[in-house]
Design a protein around this motif. Structure first.
Motif, PDB file in Angstrom:
ATOM      1  N   TYR A  69      -7.304  -8.955  -4.146  1.00 52.71           N
ATOM      2  CA  TYR A  69      -6.164  -8.064  -3.939  1.00 52.71           C
ATOM      3  C   TYR A  69      -4.915  -8.824  -3.498  1.00 52.71           C
ATOM      4  O   TYR A  69      -3.842  -8.660  -4.074  1.00 52.71           O
ATOM      5  CB  TYR A  69      -6.504  -6.978  -2.907  1.00 52.71           C
ATOM      6  N   THR A  70      -5.020  -9.662  -2.463  1.00 52.31           N
ATOM      7  CA  THR A  70      -3.822 -10.345  -1.956  1.00 52.31           C
ATOM      8  C   THR A  70      -3.264 -11.303  -2.990  1.00 52.31           C
ATOM      9  O   THR A  70      -2.049 -11.433  -3.125  1.00 52.31           O
ATOM     10  CB  THR A  70      -4.078 -11.079  -0.626  1.00 52.31           C
ATOM     11  N   ARG A  90       7.679  -3.316  -6.650  1.00 53.23           N
ATOM     12  CA  ARG A  90       8.435  -2.843  -5.476  1.00 53.23           C
ATOM     13  C   ARG A  90       7.432  -2.580  -4.375  1.00 53.23           C
ATOM     14  O   ARG A  90       6.465  -1.850  -4.577  1.00 53.23           O
ATOM     15  CB  ARG A  90       9.193  -1.555  -5.819  1.00 53.23           C
ATOM     16  N   ASP A  91       7.664  -3.179  -3.226  1.00 53.12           N
ATOM     17  CA  ASP A  91       6.757  -2.965  -2.093  1.00 53.12           C
ATOM     18  C   ASP A  91       7.191  -1.714  -1.329  1.00 53.12           C
ATOM     19  O   ASP A  91       7.819  -1.786  -0.303  1.00 53.12           O
ATOM     20  CB  ASP A  91       6.674  -4.192  -1.193  1.00 53.12           C
ATOM     21  N   VAL A  92       6.782  -0.572  -1.861  1.00 49.58           N
ATOM     22  CA  VAL A  92       7.172   0.725  -1.304  1.00 49.58           C
ATOM     23  C   VAL A  92       6.204   1.206  -0.227  1.00 49.58           C
ATOM     24  O   VAL A  92       6.452   2.221   0.413  1.00 49.58           O
ATOM     25  CB  VAL A  92       7.296   1.790  -2.415  1.00 49.58           C
ATOM     26  N   GLY A  93       5.100   0.483  -0.038  1.00 49.35           N
ATOM     27  CA  GLY A  93       4.124   0.861   0.971  1.00 49.35           C
ATOM     28  C   GLY A  93       3.060   1.797   0.420  1.00 49.35           C
ATOM     29  O   GLY A  93       3.228   2.412  -0.631  1.00 49.35           O
ATOM     30  N   TYR A  94       1.959   1.856   1.154  1.00 51.10           N
ATOM     31  CA  TYR A  94       0.831   2.701   0.754  1.00 51.10           C
ATOM     32  C   TYR A  94       0.280   3.404   1.979  1.00 51.10           C
ATOM     33  O   TYR A  94      -0.021   2.777   2.995  1.00 51.10           O
ATOM     34  CB  TYR A  94      -0.247   1.835   0.104  1.00 51.10           C
ATOM     35  N   LEU A  95       0.163   4.696   1.879  1.00 49.37           N
ATOM     36  CA  LEU A  95      -0.306   5.540   2.968  1.00 49.37           C
ATOM     37  C   LEU A  95      -1.687   6.082   2.614  1.00 49.37           C
ATOM     38  O   LEU A  95      -1.878   6.664   1.548  1.00 49.37           O
ATOM     39  CB  LEU A  95       0.674   6.700   3.159  1.00 49.37           C
ATOM     40  N   GLN A  96      -2.648   5.865   3.516  1.00 43.02           N
ATOM     41  CA  GLN A  96      -3.971   6.451   3.369  1.00 43.02           C
ATOM     42  C   GLN A  96      -4.168   7.447   4.492  1.00 43.02           C
ATOM     43  O   GLN A  96      -3.889   7.129   5.655  1.00 43.02           O
ATOM     44  CB  GLN A  96      -5.054   5.390   3.463  1.00 43.02           C
ATOM     45  N   ILE A  97      -4.653   8.621   4.139  1.00 41.79           N
ATOM     46  CA  ILE A  97      -4.849   9.646   5.161  1.00 41.79           C
ATOM     47  C   ILE A  97      -6.320  10.036   5.227  1.00 41.79           C
ATOM     48  O   ILE A  97      -7.071   9.858   4.271  1.00 41.79           O
ATOM     49  CB  ILE A  97      -3.976  10.886   4.889  1.00 41.79           C
ATOM     50  N   ALA A  98      -6.706  10.563   6.374  1.00 45.59           N
ATOM     51  CA  ALA A  98      -8.074  11.044   6.583  1.00 45.59           C
ATOM     52  C   ALA A  98      -8.010  12.435   7.185  1.00 45.59           C
ATOM     53  O   ALA A  98      -7.261  12.682   8.132  1.00 45.59           O
ATOM     54  CB  ALA A  98      -8.824  10.102   7.515  1.00 45.59           C
ATOM     55  N   GLY A 118      -5.015 -11.073   5.943  1.00 41.46           N
ATOM     56  CA  GLY A 118      -3.595 -11.004   5.635  1.00 41.46           C
ATOM     57  C   GLY A 118      -3.103  -9.689   5.070  1.00 41.46           C
ATOM     58  O   GLY A 118      -1.998  -9.627   4.532  1.00 41.46           O
ATOM     59  N   ILE A 119      -3.883  -8.651   5.177  1.00 45.27           N
ATOM     60  CA  ILE A 119      -3.473  -7.334   4.685  1.00 45.27           C
ATOM     61  C   ILE A 119      -3.037  -6.521   5.894  1.00 45.27           C
ATOM     62  O   ILE A 119      -3.832  -6.204   6.768  1.00 45.27           O
ATOM     63  CB  ILE A 119      -4.613  -6.641   3.921  1.00 45.27           C
ATOM     64  N   ASN A 120      -1.771  -6.189   5.939  1.00 45.80           N
ATOM     65  CA  ASN A 120      -1.143  -5.555   7.091  1.00 45.80           C
ATOM     66  C   ASN A 120      -1.467  -4.053   7.136  1.00 45.80           C
ATOM     67  O   ASN A 120      -0.593  -3.204   7.007  1.00 45.80           O
ATOM     68  CB  ASN A 120       0.370  -5.797   7.030  1.00 45.80           C
ATOM     69  N   CYS A 121      -2.729  -3.745   7.342  1.00 40.23           N
ATOM     70  CA  CYS A 121      -3.203  -2.362   7.389  1.00 40.23           C
ATOM     71  C   CYS A 121      -3.244  -1.921   8.854  1.00 40.23           C
ATOM     72  O   CYS A 121      -3.994  -2.466   9.647  1.00 40.23           O
ATOM     73  CB  CYS A 121      -4.598  -2.285   6.771  1.00 40.23           C
ATOM     74  N   TYR A 146      -1.331   2.663   7.128  1.00 38.98           N
ATOM     75  CA  TYR A 146      -0.196   2.311   6.280  1.00 38.98           C
ATOM     76  C   TYR A 146      -0.194   0.810   6.025  1.00 38.98           C
ATOM     77  O   TYR A 146      -0.443   0.018   6.938  1.00 38.98           O
ATOM     78  CB  TYR A 146       1.099   2.741   6.972  1.00 38.98           C
ATOM     79  N   ILE A 147       0.065   0.435   4.785  1.00 42.02           N
ATOM     80  CA  ILE A 147       0.229  -0.964   4.396  1.00 42.02           C
ATOM     81  C   ILE A 147       1.617  -1.088   3.770  1.00 42.02           C
ATOM     82  O   ILE A 147       1.824  -0.699   2.618  1.00 42.02           O
ATOM     83  CB  ILE A 147      -0.854  -1.423   3.406  1.00 42.02           C
TER      84      ILE A 147
END
Length: 182
Positions: A69-70, A90-98, A118-121, A146-147
């Motif tokens: 992935y990285t 574009r690094d728009v970010g990724y939101l995961q919800i629970a 190195g994944i800023n989660c 959020y990443i």
């Protein structure tokens, strides 16, 4: 077109989509010179052209998944500098919800593992998640992660940039291919 194809090749890749061109690009970066990519029409004419183009980690559970992935995210973010062709990244970010406690627990368990690679989660509050996604109904959200470096790219642009990258430089050469990349 068959008269342009070599009688033999060290590597023949069937398909000029995401997997095929990533393979060609990486093989040429490793020094392979005799790489042939075959595509029935033009690059991305299979399924790549209508892919979403999401470059997101999700929940990665192994070192190999994190490394793949990285590498991909970093490659797509910088490939334009190498090739001169945009990827649309574009690094728009990724939101995961629970919306249940089990998912929150799983995300809290996996996030530190991903950060080690190195994944800023990182965890954010449901209120912060709502601010990031104001049009969503997040009323049942119990947790969110959020990443910010995750994003999206244009799949067709990525493939064209990979194709150029595979053909560039003294260490990279595609011996024969479709007319779209020759």
């Amino acid at each position: 077109m068959s008269e342009n194809l070599p009688a033999q090749a060290q590597t023949v890749i069937i398909g000029g989509g995401s997997i095929g061109m990533n393979t060609a690009y990486h093989l040429t970066r490793l020094g392979h010179r005799d790489v042939v990519v075959l595509e029935q029409n033009q690059l991305t004419s299979g399924t790549t052209w209508h892919a979403a183009g999401l470059i997101v980690a999700g929940l990665l559970k192994t070192e190999a998944e994190c490394a793949i992935y990285t590498h991909g995210r970093d490659l797509y973010a910088t490939l334009e500098k190498e090739t001169g062709l945009p990827t649309g990244f574009r690094d728009v970010g990724y939101l995961q919800i629970a919306s249940n406690d089990e998912r929150v627990h799983e995300m809290r368990r996996i996030a530190p593992f991903m950060r080690r690679f190195g994944i800023n989660c990182h965890e954010i509050s449901p209120k912060e998640a709502q601010e990031l996604f104001p049009i969503g109904d997040l009323s049942d959200v119990k947790g969110a992660f959020y990443i910010p470096e995750d994003g999206r790219a244009n799949p067709v642009d990525v493939i064209m940039s990979l194709a150029r990258g595979a053909k560039m430089g003294e260490h990279a050469f595609l011996k024969a291919c479709t007319s779209a990349i020759c």
